[in-house]
Design a protein around this motif. Structure first.
Motif, short mmCIF file in Angstrom:
data_model
loop_
_atom_site.label_atom_id
_atom_site.label_comp_id
_atom_site.label_asym_id
_atom_site.label_seq_id
_atom_site.Cartn_x
_atom_site.Cartn_y
_atom_site.Cartn_z
N ASP A 84 0.81 -1.06 0.02
CA ASP A 84 0.12 0.11 0.15
C ASP A 84 1.04 1.08 0.09
N ILE A 85 0.33 2.44 -0.01
CA ILE A 85 1.06 3.64 -0.01
C ILE A 85 1.93 3.94 1.08
N LYS A 86 1.72 3.36 2.27
CA LYS A 86 2.37 3.46 3.39
C LYS A 86 3.90 2.65 3.32
N ASP A 87 3.69 1.40 2.70
CA ASP A 87 4.92 0.66 2.45
C ASP A 87 5.73 1.39 1.37
N LEU A 88 5.07 1.87 0.35
CA LEU A 88 5.79 2.76 -0.65
C LEU A 88 6.71 4.00 0.02
N GLU A 122 17.62 7.94 2.66
CA GLU A 122 18.38 8.10 3.89
C GLU A 122 19.55 7.12 3.92
N GLU A 123 19.24 5.93 3.04
CA GLU A 123 20.22 4.76 2.89
C GLU A 123 20.59 4.22 4.49
N SER A 124 19.27 4.22 5.08
CA SER A 124 19.65 3.58 6.42
C SER A 124 18.07 3.27 7.07
N ILE A 125 17.90 2.10 7.47
CA ILE A 125 16.66 1.67 8.27
C ILE A 125 16.57 2.42 9.58
N ALA A 126 17.65 2.61 10.32
CA ALA A 126 17.66 3.36 11.57
C ALA A 126 17.05 4.95 11.17
N LYS A 127 17.86 5.69 10.51
CA LYS A 127 17.47 7.02 9.85
C LYS A 127 15.80 6.92 9.74
N ALA A 128 15.47 6.03 8.82
CA ALA A 128 14.19 6.12 8.22
C ALA A 128 13.11 5.80 9.65
N SER A 129 13.68 5.02 10.51
CA SER A 129 12.75 4.67 11.67
C SER A 129 12.40 5.89 12.43
N ARG A 130 13.51 6.62 12.79
CA ARG A 130 13.26 8.14 13.29
C ARG A 130 12.72 9.14 12.53
N ILE A 131 12.70 8.92 11.16
CA ILE A 131 11.94 10.11 10.39
C ILE A 131 10.31 9.54 10.31
N LEU A 132 10.29 8.28 10.36
CA LEU A 132 8.63 7.74 10.27
C LEU A 132 8.13 7.35 11.15
N TYR A 133 8.74 7.63 12.59
CA TYR A 133 8.46 7.01 14.00
C TYR A 133 7.95 5.56 14.05
N MET A 134 8.84 4.92 13.27
CA MET A 134 8.27 3.23 13.34
C MET A 134 9.63 2.68 14.10
N THR A 135 9.42 1.45 14.28
CA THR A 135 10.60 0.63 14.85
C THR A 135 11.65 0.06 13.71
N PRO A 136 12.70 -0.24 13.87
CA PRO A 136 13.58 -0.65 12.79
C PRO A 136 12.84 -2.00 12.27
N GLN A 137 12.57 -3.01 13.55
CA GLN A 137 12.13 -4.13 13.12
C GLN A 137 10.75 -4.08 12.22
N ILE A 189 10.02 -1.76 10.06
CA ILE A 189 10.56 -1.33 8.80
C ILE A 189 11.29 -2.42 8.02
N SER A 190 11.85 -3.20 8.66
CA SER A 190 12.61 -4.40 8.13
C SER A 190 11.56 -5.47 7.66
N LYS A 191 10.54 -5.64 8.21
CA LYS A 191 9.53 -6.59 7.95
C LYS A 191 8.73 -5.76 6.57
N ILE A 192 8.65 -4.73 6.37
CA ILE A 192 8.04 -4.19 5.28
C ILE A 192 9.04 -4.42 4.06
N VAL A 193 10.17 -4.11 4.29
CA VAL A 193 11.12 -4.53 3.15
C VAL A 193 11.08 -5.71 2.64
N LYS A 194 10.87 -6.80 3.75
CA LYS A 194 11.04 -8.13 3.38
C LYS A 194 9.70 -8.48 2.73
N ALA A 230 9.63 -9.94 -1.33
CA ALA A 230 8.88 -11.31 -1.48
C ALA A 230 7.81 -10.98 -2.49
N GLU A 231 7.19 -9.82 -2.51
CA GLU A 231 6.00 -9.76 -3.41
C GLU A 231 6.52 -9.53 -4.97
#
Length: 302
Positions: free
Chosen positions: A2-6, A15-30, A32-37, A41-42
């Motif tokens: 969905d649009i959130k995943d995109l 940002e080239e970083s999951i840690a930086k993305a997590s701070r910007i998006l107020y999400m946990t790194p875990q 974010i990693s799950k969304i990437v996986k 897979a899709e």
């Protein structure tokens, strides 16, 4: 997906970083990693590789980013288009205003409009003028008050009032004895001025550059009030316009006109051409024009 995943994918790529993305998006790194996986897979491919530099897009990832960016842009454009349709049907005025213009028009004007048209839903947001213009250009709001010249091929432009920009000095300042000043009088003087988010800043900077010097900017602020305060304390000079000066009612200050060129603070009301069919917007335009006319005739005291 969905649009959130995109959006998550786009932020990691930027940002080239999951840690930086997590701070910007107020999400946990875990999370974010799950969304990437799930995305990988899709799509049946690797979208990122990890190295010392961080998260790097694969060739497939770069291709996917092109589509993701377009989908995100299209999604928000559709949301704005639908919002404008709903605003028109529900009779909504969504005003973006540059700081200072409501002071010029007066808050009583807005209160009177809402009283006269109780069936019109009114929203109001205030920004530095260049930010208000940027948001309006990005399809935010359906009416804007701002400063300067505007493309009349894109917008319906209604001039409100134009005021000469003048030098503000303390009465103890030697410049207070002058009938007029030039931009050269700003040289080597501490200058308090609105920030680069305001048109007045760029006008003064341009005039100084044309005169061959850089002004000594003591402080940039988000409004006229601090400028008046610092000049009252005789800590420097500033620039302002008559109606703000009159509204502040500060003693011991003096306004001096510039004589070397045209220095203007031009307030305009702008709408998009497609808003012509919005009944609520048209009522607001007419009301504002009539109100400004009453101010100019003296029927309403600012």
């Amino acid at each position: 997906m969905d649009i959130k995943d995109l959006k998550v994918f786009h932020t990691i790529a930027k940002e080239e970083s999951i840690a930086k993305a997590s701070r910007i998006l107020y999400m946990t790194p875990q999370g974010i990693s799950k969304i990437v996986k799930n995305l990988e897979a899709e799509m049946g491919c690797r979208l990122f590789t990890r190295n010392k530099s961080g998260m790097q897009l694969t060739e497939s990832g770069r291709r996917f980013l092109e589509y993701a960016d377009k989908d995100i842009e299209d999604y928000y454009q559709v949301k704005k288009d639908i919002l404008h349709i709903e605003q028109r049907q529900r009779k909504v005025v969504d005003l973006l205003s540059a700081y200072g213009i409501i002071r010029m028009v007066t808050p009583d004007c807005i209160a009177e409009f809402c009283k006269k048209y109780p069936d019109i839903e009114f929203h109001y947001r205030e920004y530095p003028d260049l930010q208000a213009e940027r948001l309006f250009a990005e399809n935010e709001g359906n009416v804007a008050f701002s400063i300067g010249e505007f493309d009349e091929e894109l917008y319906h432009v209604v001039p409100l009032e134009t005021f000469p920009i003048k030098l503000l000095v303390n009465e103890q300042d030697p410049l207070s004895e002058q009938v007029s000043v030039t931009i050269e009088d700003l040289k080597n003087r501490p200058l308090y001025i609105e920030s680069s988010q305001f048109a007045i800043y760029h006008l003064i900077m341009k005039k100084c550059e044309e005169a061959g010097f850089q002004p000594d900017i003591a402080f940039q602020t988000s409004g006229f009030s601090l400028c008046h305060k610092m000049v009252k304390e005789n800590k420097g000079i500033s620039v302002t316009v008559d109606f703000v000066f009159d509204d502040m009612k500060e003693q011991g200050l003096r306004l001096i006109p510039f004589s070397d060129d045209v220095y203007e603070w031009k307030a305009c009301m702008i709408t998009r051409k497609e808003e012509a069919e919005n009944e609520a917007v048209q009522c607001f335009l007419q009301f504002i024009q009539e109100w400004i006319g009453k101010i100019k005739s003296g029927e309403i005291i600012r």
